[in-house]
Write an enzyme that holds these catalytic residues in place. Sequence first.
Site, short mmCIF file in Angstrom:
data_model
loop_
_atom_site.label_atom_id
_atom_site.label_comp_id
_atom_site.label_asym_id
_atom_site.label_seq_id
_atom_site.Cartn_x
_atom_site.Cartn_y
_atom_site.Cartn_z
N LYS A 76 -11.75 -1.70 6.89
CA LYS A 76 -10.92 -2.63 7.65
C LYS A 76 -11.39 -2.67 9.11
O LYS A 76 -11.49 -3.72 9.69
CB LYS A 76 -9.45 -2.22 7.61
CG LYS A 76 -8.90 -1.97 6.20
CD LYS A 76 -8.76 -3.23 5.37
CE LYS A 76 -8.68 -2.99 3.87
NZ LYS A 76 -7.49 -2.34 3.42
N TRP A 95 0.83 -1.21 0.00
CA TRP A 95 0.00 0.00 0.00
C TRP A 95 0.87 1.26 0.00
O TRP A 95 0.54 2.24 -0.67
CB TRP A 95 -0.98 0.00 1.17
CG TRP A 95 -1.97 -1.12 1.09
CD1 TRP A 95 -2.15 -2.13 1.98
CD2 TRP A 95 -2.91 -1.37 0.04
NE1 TRP A 95 -3.13 -2.98 1.56
CE2 TRP A 95 -3.63 -2.53 0.38
CE3 TRP A 95 -3.23 -0.70 -1.16
CZ2 TRP A 95 -4.63 -3.06 -0.44
CZ3 TRP A 95 -4.24 -1.24 -1.97
CH2 TRP A 95 -4.93 -2.40 -1.60
N ASP A 115 -1.40 6.74 6.27
CA ASP A 115 -2.52 5.86 5.91
C ASP A 115 -2.73 4.93 7.11
O ASP A 115 -1.87 4.13 7.45
CB ASP A 115 -2.13 5.07 4.66
CG ASP A 115 -3.14 3.99 4.28
OD1 ASP A 115 -4.14 3.80 5.01
OD2 ASP A 115 -2.92 3.32 3.24
#
Length: 361
Positions: A195, A101, A171
Amino acid sequence: MARVYNFSAGPAVLPEEVLKEAAEEMLDYRGCGMSVMEMSHRSKMFDQIIKEAEQDLRDLMGIPDNYKVMFLQGGASQQFAAIPMNLMKKGKAGYIITGQWAKKAYQEAKKFGEAVELASSADKTFSYIPDCSDLPITDDMDYVYICQNNTIYGTVYHELPNTKGVELVADVSSCFLSEPVDVKKYGVIYGGVQKNVGPAGVVIVIAREDLIPDEPAVKNTPTMLNWKIQADANSLYNTPPCYGIYICGKVFKWLKKMGGLEAMKALNEKKAKILYDFLDQSELFKGTVVPEDRSLMNVPFVTGNADLDAKFVAEAKAAGFENLKGHRTVGGMRASIYNAMPIEGVEKLVAFMAEFEKNNK
Ligand SMILES: *Cc1c(COP(=O)(O)O)cnc(C)c1O
């Protein structure tokens, strides 16, 4: 059918209480005769939903008044572009590459300016967090970017990097609201909610006001990616992901009722310890991350034998433990044990693993 223990990395398990409440309100939200899905985003009802959600999030995280909270669409991945487009005034930013990511965000940023790789843990399949005490950060950088919890590889920054005075952008998709956070240490905190917070379709961006530029750094930034426009419109520039925001709001209330982020941290540490303690004494299973950088949320592990891994995943599924297959780049297994995973789920998983180990010696 009974509910399974869902160890998915995302979209992931949500508190059962929240789902039940949403089910009760599905046809008639608090006497207004319609579902939240069906109501105008300009209605009084929805105005109250989004305002309460924001306030509850502010309370939970202790977000200072000089930070804006935006409920946006496009997932975390959309923000990989929005971040450089809004922030890269000097045209340069530093990225720490701790997994896929972070790498995707870095590659996206390269489209809009100079993205510098400050450090990477790619040499060991991202199984650790690099030393971030003295990185080659220069003051011509607009920001330093991290992915705080690495969903795929199961690592987390227990300590934030020394950014040498440059703004930190993080993030936090897979560790959102899993423990207390000192918002002041960040310029921007953002994450997709699927998530740990709510249904896919919402990304929350928390940005310090003075960092939100009147004009985005990149000319011709699309309106929808322009933070100033989104923040000024209180996330209502266009139709926001109304139903998703409503569920996030319920999760915030659930977290408050659970005792807030201190209580969540204690519970998450307890859950993770059960699993890591088992892995550390097991002769069959082993964790893939160095102990000092282990995530409380995502726990990858392997047997070292791909056939045995597959057998374990299949037998676990048959026993009601879902989505334990590891990411294709790591192999093996991964148990994501987010806020809403009950402690019994982890205890029963470990008991199942012990039984599997005994039967497969
Ligand atoms: C899942 C995930 C993403 C991607 O999220 P999308 O909302 O699907 O774009 C980004 N960063 C992290 C840390 C993630 O776990």
